[in-house]
Write a protein that holds these residues in place. Structure first.
Motif: not given
Ligand code: B12
Length: 227
Positions: A63, A71, A84, A116, A119, A121, A123, A125, A163, A167-168, A189-190, A192, A210
């Motif tokens: 992932m 990106k 996903a 709103g 995402h 994945i 959460k 994990i 939570m 998204l920002t 909270i957590g 990206a 993470n």
């Molecule tokens: C997969 C993905 C999608 C998939 C989601 C599928 C799914 N079922 O989740 C789909 C294709 C649906 C999607 C849609 C969109 N996405 Co998107 N997506 C991603 C992507 C590529 C990966 C996210 C991911 O799964 N990462 C892998 C997991 C393992 O990492 P993680 O989520 O960060 O979680 C870890 C930590 O953050 C932490 N953590 C997470 N949650 C929590 C909670 C707690 C309590 C704690 C303590 C820790 C914690 O632990 C996790 C595991 O280690 C990101 C890119 C990125 N750099 O994040 C963009 C990204 C988040 N998406 C983005 C965007 C813009 C969108 C869309 C608006 C696109 C569009 N134009 O339609 C839509 C929004 C839809 C919506 N309303 O939510 C942007 C957000 C930009 C911003 N600054 O807001 C990103 C950053 C991509 C980019 N560079 O532009 N997306």
């Protein structure tokens, strides 16, 4: 000495095979092949690789590649969705194994992705690893309305509310939940775009970058709870 050398070679070969399986899992996530992801996870388990390692070095590492490619405009939303789905297929197989380690519940966590935001994945994990670490987890899913977080925390008598926001534009909704929460539940909270600074700003009790640090954080928050 000869025997030792032989076992060393055997160990090296099996290490190589393990790496290969983990890499193939990662590749199956990038190419979005759900069936391959699932069967490779099963294969990795048969090879004796720990479920935690399969999660981190196989699924999550795949992932991470997807995130990079998205990106750099090398992958687009439909492909990311397929990845996903493959990630979920692999995670489903690990879920019961990660939960197996459970002893007695360490505390109850109500978790979800904020209003709103779809995402889920990361959460998922965090939820899986919390279960594996012995927490009782109530997963509210994604796009969880502010009121639902608040009501569920009360109804479930949650020790911790977790939570996630990716998204920002949605992370600010977490502030409304914290404002509305009454009672002893701690908030972590957590996601990206979330930072420690932001957590301090909105009055959350903790942030983790993470999943493994999220578990440590939850354990720490439970200790604070009992102080
Ligand atoms: C997969 C993905 C999608 C998939 C989601 C599928 C799914 N079922 O989740 C789909 C294709 C649906 C999607 C849609 C969109 N996405 Co998107 N997506 C991603 C992507 C590529 C990966 C996210 C991911 O799964 N990462 C892998 C997991 C393992 O990492 P993680 O989520 O960060 O979680 C870890 C930590 O953050 C932490 N953590 C997470 N949650 C929590 C909670 C707690 C309590 C704690 C303590 C820790 C914690 O632990 C996790 C595991 O280690 C990101 C890119 C990125 N750099 O994040 C963009 C990204 C988040 N998406 C983005 C965007 C813009 C969108 C869309 C608006 C696109 C569009 N134009 O339609 C839509 C929004 C839809 C919506 N309303 O939510 C942007 C957000 C930009 C911003 N600054 O807001 C990103 C950053 C991509 C980019 N560079 O532009 N997306």
């Amino acid at each position: 000495l000869k025997d030792n050398k032989f076992s060393l070679i055997v160990i090296e070969i099996s290490k190589g095979r393990r790496m290969q399986t983990l890499e193939r899992i990662s590749e199956s996530i990038v190419s979005g092949e759900s069936e391959a992801a699932a069967s490779l996870v099963r294969q990795a388990l048969n090879e004796g690789i720990a479920s935690f390692e399969i999660l981190n070095r196989g699924l999550v590492s795949g992932m991470t590649v997807v995130s990079e490619k998205f990106k750099n405009n090398e992958m687009f939303i439909p492909e990311v969705l397929v990845s996903a789905r493959a990630m979920k297929a692999g995670m489903e197989i690990l879920r019961p194994l990660l939960a197996e380690a459970e002893i007695e519940p360490r505390g109850k966590v109500v978790i979800g992705t904020i209003q709103g935001d779809l995402h889920d994945i990361g959460k998922n994990i965090v939820a899986m690893l919390l279960e594996g670490a012995g927490f009782e987890v109530v997963d509210l899913g994604a796009d969880v309305p502010v009121e639902k977080f608040i009501n569920s925390a009360r109804e479930e008598k949650a020790d911790i509310v977790g939570m996630s926001a990716l998204l920002t534009t949605t992370m600010i909704n977490m502030k409304a939940v914290i404002k509305g929460l009454q009672g002893p539940a701690k908030v972590m909270i957590g996601g990206a775009p979330v930072t420690q600074d932001f957590a301090d700003q909105i009055g959350a009790n903790g942030y983790a970058p993470n999943a493994s640090e999220a578990i440590d954080l939850a354990v720490r928050l439970m200790k604070k709870q009992s102080e």
